[in-house]
Scaffold this motif. Structure first.
Motif, PDB file in Angstrom:
ATOM      1  N   TYR A 178       0.863  -1.178   0.000  1.00 13.18           N
ATOM      2  CA  TYR A 178       0.000   0.000   0.000  1.00 13.18           C
ATOM      3  C   TYR A 178       0.898   1.226   0.000  1.00 13.18           C
ATOM      4  N   ALA A 230       0.135   4.466   0.301  1.00 16.04           N
ATOM      5  CA  ALA A 230      -0.294   5.601   1.125  1.00 16.04           C
ATOM      6  C   ALA A 230      -0.145   6.910   0.329  1.00 16.04           C
ATOM      7  N   SER A 231       0.449   7.946   0.928  1.00 19.52           N
ATOM      8  CA  SER A 231       0.445   9.261   0.287  1.00 19.52           C
ATOM      9  C   SER A 231       1.415   9.414  -0.877  1.00 19.52           C
ATOM     10  N   ASN A 258      -5.556  15.472   3.601  1.00 20.42           N
ATOM     11  CA  ASN A 258      -6.036  14.477   2.649  1.00 20.42           C
ATOM     12  C   ASN A 258      -7.327  14.917   1.984  1.00 20.42           C
ATOM     13  N   TYR A 310      -6.085   0.560   6.222  1.00 22.00           N
ATOM     14  CA  TYR A 310      -5.883   1.740   5.379  1.00 22.00           C
ATOM     15  C   TYR A 310      -7.145   1.953   4.541  1.00 22.00           C
ATOM     16  N   GLY A 313      -4.702   8.726  -1.147  1.00 25.56           N
ATOM     17  CA  GLY A 313      -3.966   7.473  -1.049  1.00 25.56           C
ATOM     18  C   GLY A 313      -4.541   6.528  -2.083  1.00 25.56           C
ATOM     19  N   GLY A 371       4.842   8.381   2.324  1.00 21.80           N
ATOM     20  CA  GLY A 371       3.508   7.876   2.606  1.00 21.80           C
ATOM     21  C   GLY A 371       3.510   7.145   3.924  1.00 21.80           C
ATOM     22  N   ALA A 375       0.774   4.821   6.608  1.00 23.33           N
ATOM     23  CA  ALA A 375      -0.469   4.252   7.119  1.00 23.33           C
ATOM     24  C   ALA A 375      -0.097   3.468   8.367  1.00 23.33           C
TER      25      ALA A 375
END
Length: 450
Positions: free
Chosen positions: A75, A77-78, A174, A240, A247, A314, A316
Motif C-alpha cells: 500500500y 499511502a500518500s 487528505n 488503510y 492514497g 507515505g 499508514a
C-alpha cells in the motif's frame, strides 16, 4: 553496531552494469531489518531510467515467512498523491481543467467560504480544506478501511468553513486530494480509480499497480502491514482506506521503476508539459513559496520540492513509503516498507548515504530561510525586530525606539520548525508575512514593517 550475520537472509539484486558491487550490501545494512521473518522493505535505486539496485529484506507475511520481493505489492499511502496530481495535470494540459479555477466550478456543493479555493490551492495544500480521514474519525468511523469514498467526500462537503483564509497558509490535508479526485471523476466522466488505472498506470506497463475502489488486493504476492517495536514484538496493523485520491495506490518497486523511467526518458505520461507543471513549487497568494512553517520544506503538486530532490512520503498504520528523484543525477529511489514504525524519509536518507557518493539528503530543506529576512513590528512593543536568516539559523537584532540595538541573538531551527535560543522562540508564518514570538509568559505576532 549493525552486524552482517543476517545478510544472507536478504535478497540482493543488481544489474550486470553495477558500478559498485558493495552498494546492495550497504543498502541492506542501512535498512536494518533484523531477520527474514520480520516485516521489512523493498528498495529500488534507479539510474538513467534503469534499475541499478534492488534490495528486498524481511517478510511480506510474518505468519508464513513469505519473503518480500521486487514484485511484492505494498500500500503506497500518500505516495499516491503524485499519481492523483499527474492525472489532474493530464486534464489541465487537455484544456478541460484550469489550475486557477474555483473548485466550486466542478464541485458546486462545496460550501462558499467567502474566499475562493482554487484547484492549485488543493494541489499545494493551501486551501484550508479539512482532512477527510480525520473527519471520518471524528464521526466515529475509526476502522479506516470501512468507510466508502462517498462517505469521506460527504464529510468534507459538510464543512462550512476552512481552517484558515485560503491561499495564506500550508496545512497538509487528505481532504484536498480527495476533492481533486472528485474533479477528475466529474470531468473525465468515469470513476477516478478507473481513470488513473487506464490513463496513468496502463500506459507505463505498471501491471502490478492499481488504484483501489472499495476492496483490497487479492494478489498472492502482497504484503500485510505491521508495527515492529524496538523490543522486536510485531503487531498486525493492516488498516488503510480502500479508495483513491489522497492514497489508494497499490504498487511494487518494479512498477515504480517504470514510473521513474517515464519521468527520466519515457515521457508517455510525464510529458514535458506535465513535468513542468508537476515540479513547479507552489506559491501563496502573496507570491511567497509554499513552505511548511519554519521547516524550509516546499510543497508543490503532490511532491515536496527540494533544491535537489523532489519526493513524497507515505504513511499508514502498517506501511511507510517514499518515492524520490534527483533530476541532476538522473537518479530515483523507491522505498516500500510494511513496518509502520519506520520513518521513511530518515530511512531513505540512510539508504542514499549508504551509496557513498556524497549525494544530498532526500530531506534537504527546500528553503534557506532568507524569505524571512526583513524588519518586523508589533503594535504593543516599542521596538523593531530585524531578522537575518541563513540556513537553519536566524540572527535577531532588536532596535529600540531610542535608537539602541541589542543582539544579534542566534536562534537555531529545531525539528518542530521553531527557531529557538533558550526560552526565546520564533515560529515563522507559512507565507513569510510575519512570525510568532514566544518567550516567558508572552506570545506576540510580528508583521513586516512598512
Amino acid at each position: 553496531m549493525i552486524r552482517f550475520a543476517w545478510l544472507p537472509l536478504v535478497a540482493l539484486l543488481a544489474t550486470p552494469a553495477q558500478a559498485d558491487p558493495g552498494a546492495p550490501g550497504r543498502i541492506a545494512a542501512a535498512l536494518g531489518i533484523p531477520s527474514a521473518t520480520a516485516p521489512g522493505c523493498a528498495v529500488g535505486i534507479f539510474r538513467d531510467g534503469k534499475t541499478a539496485e534492488l534490495v528486498n529484506a524481511g517478510a511480506a507475511d510474518v505468519a508464513t515467512g513469505r519473503a518480500i520481493g521486487p514484485d511484492t505489492q505494498f500500500y503506497a499511502a500518500s505516495v499516491s498523491k503524485q499519481f492523483t496530481a499527474v492525472a489532474l495535470m493530464q486534464l489541465v494540459v487537455a484544456g478541460k481543467v484550469s489550475l486557477n479555477d474555483d473548485v466550486r466550478k466542478y464541485i458546486p456543493e462545496l460550501a462558499d467560504y467567502g474566499t475562493v479555493v482554487t484547484v492549485q490551492m488543493l494541489l499545494n495544500m493551501t486551501g484550508g480544506i479539512r482532512d477527510s480521514l480525520a473527519l471520518l474519525a471524528l464521526e466515529g468511523k475509526l476502522k479506516i478501511s470501512e468507510p466508502s469514498r462517498a462517505e469521506a467526500l460527504a464529510g468534507v462537503l459538510r464543512q462550512k468553513e476552512t481552517n484558515f483564509t485560503p491561499g495564506t497558509q500550508y496545512d497538509y490535508t487528505n481532504g484536498g486530494y480527495l476533492l481533486l479526485s472528485e474533479i477528475i471523476e466529474r470531468v473525465s466522466k468515469q470513476p477516478f480509480e478507473t481513470y488513473v488505472n487506464t490513463n496513468v498506470l496502463k500506459p507505463l506497463g505498471m501491471t502490478r499497480s492499481f488504484m483501489m475502489l472499495g476492496k483490497r488486493t487479492a494478489d498472492a504476492n502482497a504484503t500485510h502491514g505491521y508495527v515492529a517495536a524496538a523490543d522486536g514484538k510485531v503487531s498486525s496493523a493492516d488498516e488503510y482506506p480502500l479508495f483513491g485520491g489522497s492514497g489508494g495506490l497499490i504498487t511494487t518497486v518494479n512498477d515504480l521503476a517504470k514510473w521513474d523511467r517515464d519521468i527520466d526518458s519515457g515521457h508517455k505520461v510525464w510529458t514535458p508539459e506535465i513535468t513542468r507543471l508537476m515540479v513547479a513549487p507552489g506559491k501563496f497568494t502573496n507570491g511567497a513559496p509554499v513552505v511548511r512553517s519554519g521547516r524550509g520544506i516546499a510543497y508543490g503538486n503532490g511532491l515536496i520540492i527540494g533544491p535537489h530532490w523532489f519526493h513524497h512520503t507515505g504513511g499508514a498504520a502498517g506501511y511507510k513509503t517514499l518515492y524520490g528523484r534527483l533530476p541532476e543525477k538522473r537518479m530515483g529511489i523507491a522505498l516500500l516498507c510494511n513496518n509502520g514504525a519506520i520513518d521513511p524519509a530518515k530511512k531513505a536518507d540512510e539508504v542514499i548515504a549508504a551509496l557513498n557518493e556524497g549525494l544530498p539528503a532526500v530531506t534537504e530543506p527546500s528553503s534557506d530561510g532568507s524569505a524571512l529576512n526583513g524588519r518586523y513590528r508589533n503594535p504593543n512593543i516599542a521596538a523593531t525586530y530585524v531578522i537575518d536568516a541563513r540556513a537553519d539559523t536566524i540572527n535577531l537584532t532588536l532596535e529600540a525606539a531610542n535608537g539602541g540595538k541589542t543582539g544579534p541573538l542566534a536562534l537555531k531551527r529545531n525539528a518542530e520548525g521553531v527557531f529557538r535560543s533558550g526560552p526565546f522562540g520564533i515560529t515563522p508564518d507559512d507565507d513569510a508575512r510575519g512570525f510568532t514570538l514566544e518567550t516567558s509568559r508572552i506570545t506576540l505576532h510580528f508583521v513586516r514593517a512598512q
